[in-house]
Design an enzyme around this catalytic site. Structure first.
Site, mmCIF file in Angstrom:
data_model
loop_
_atom_site.group_PDB
_atom_site.id
_atom_site.type_symbol
_atom_site.label_atom_id
_atom_site.label_comp_id
_atom_site.label_asym_id
_atom_site.label_seq_id
_atom_site.Cartn_x
_atom_site.Cartn_y
_atom_site.Cartn_z
ATOM 1 N N ARG A 1 2.720 -6.163 9.048
ATOM 2 C CA ARG A 1 1.907 -4.978 9.343
ATOM 3 C C ARG A 1 2.404 -4.264 10.599
ATOM 4 O O ARG A 1 2.338 -3.038 10.689
ATOM 5 C CB ARG A 1 0.443 -5.378 9.474
ATOM 6 C CG ARG A 1 -0.250 -5.574 8.123
ATOM 7 C CD ARG A 1 -1.644 -6.105 8.279
ATOM 8 N NE ARG A 1 -2.387 -6.080 7.016
ATOM 9 C CZ ARG A 1 -3.447 -6.840 6.759
ATOM 10 N NH1 ARG A 1 -3.891 -7.684 7.681
ATOM 11 N NH2 ARG A 1 -4.072 -6.753 5.595
ATOM 12 N N LYS B 1 0.814 -1.205 0.000
ATOM 13 C CA LYS B 1 0.000 0.000 0.000
ATOM 14 C C LYS B 1 0.861 1.276 0.000
ATOM 15 O O LYS B 1 2.085 1.201 0.199
ATOM 16 C CB LYS B 1 -0.946 -0.031 1.208
ATOM 17 C CG LYS B 1 -1.922 -1.207 1.166
ATOM 18 C CD LYS B 1 -2.879 -1.192 2.343
ATOM 19 C CE LYS B 1 -3.858 -2.355 2.286
ATOM 20 N NZ LYS B 1 -4.833 -2.315 3.408
ATOM 21 N N HIS C 1 -1.952 -5.767 1.925
ATOM 22 C CA HIS C 1 -3.243 -6.436 1.733
ATOM 23 C C HIS C 1 -3.000 -7.884 1.353
ATOM 24 O O HIS C 1 -2.028 -8.212 0.670
ATOM 25 C CB HIS C 1 -4.032 -5.746 0.610
ATOM 26 C CG HIS C 1 -5.229 -6.532 0.146
ATOM 27 N ND1 HIS C 1 -6.454 -6.486 0.776
ATOM 28 C CD2 HIS C 1 -5.370 -7.422 -0.887
ATOM 29 C CE1 HIS C 1 -7.305 -7.284 0.147
ATOM 30 N NE2 HIS C 1 -6.671 -7.862 -0.856
ATOM 31 N N PHE D 1 -15.393 3.065 7.907
ATOM 32 C CA PHE D 1 -14.056 3.448 7.460
ATOM 33 C C PHE D 1 -13.893 3.422 5.941
ATOM 34 O O PHE D 1 -12.802 3.687 5.439
ATOM 35 C CB PHE D 1 -13.013 2.506 8.078
ATOM 36 C CG PHE D 1 -13.258 1.047 7.772
ATOM 37 C CD1 PHE D 1 -12.844 0.482 6.572
ATOM 38 C CD2 PHE D 1 -13.913 0.236 8.693
ATOM 39 C CE1 PHE D 1 -13.065 -0.857 6.290
ATOM 40 C CE2 PHE D 1 -14.138 -1.103 8.421
ATOM 41 C CZ PHE D 1 -13.718 -1.651 7.214
#
Length: 211
Positions: free
Chosen positions: A113, A19, A126, A65
């Site tokens: 992460r 990302k 992801h 979100f």
């Protein structure tokens, strides 16, 4: 005599996204991917529009979100990767860790992460959640690719037990009786000659198997 039981291996594909918040660590992340036993089948760098992000995350539409997610994912370039290895979906999910990167730093400090995520929602990476999700997401990111359907483990085992194992077991039994010097060639010939779906020849006429 003790017999070694080899684990079943299921080769899968999954989609990985690096990302915008982790794009500067892409080379480091890809190195971890390869060291974890994955093969990178496809790779592309791109920047999605907010509308494309909405389409990609369509299953999350309506969540509180959602707007922040699409804004974040369209804020900069990403890298899409098609990864493959045994149990790829579950393995990649275990490597990247929990969705919330802040909590991941506490509960799974070794996951990607936790290492690269910058906030609760900006979680660096992801991974596809399931077989159907992986198929849809790979096609979304690599539209010119031909993606084979992802069979479930249950479907694979059912297919093998119904169409392959019975005949194969008979062939292996015969092979053990003959103890030939070229077992692979002998078994291949036996399977061709004893294919249960092969029409039978009787007195010069082809006789189809009864349904």
């Amino acid at each position: 005599m003790n017999q070694t039981i080899h684990p079943r291996i299921y080769v899968e594909q999954t989609l990985a996204l690096i990302k915008p918040d982790a794009i500067h660590k892409a080379e480091e992340i890809e190195d971890t991917i390869l060291k974890s036993g994955f093969i990178i089948l496809q790779k592309r760098k791109l920047q999605l529009s907010p509308a494309q992000c909405s389409d990609f995350y369509t299953d999350l539409y309506g969540r509180p979100f959602f707007s922040n997610l699409t804004a974040f994912m369209s804020s900069g370039p990403i890298i899409a990767l098609t990864l493959t290895r045994d149990n790829a979906i579950a393995h990649w999910k275990s490597i990247i860790g929990p969705v919330n990167s802040i909590k991941a730093k506490e509960t799974h400090p070794g996951c990607l992460r936790a290492k690269y995520g910058t906030s609760e929602h900006k979680n660096a990476l992801h991974g596809s959640e399931s077989f159907p999700a992986a198929e849809r997401e790979i096609k979304f990111m690599f539209p010119n690719s031909v993606i084979e359907p992802f069979p479930s483990r249950e479907a694979t085992e059912e297919y093998l037990s119904k169409y392959v194992n019975p005949t194969l077991l008979l062939g292996l039994t015969e092979l053990c009786k003959h103890k030939t010097h070229n077992p692979c060639i002998w078994l291949a010939d036996w399977l061709i000659n004893n294919d249960p779906n092969k029409p039978r020849i009787c007195d010069g006429a082809t006789v189809e198997e009864a349904e």
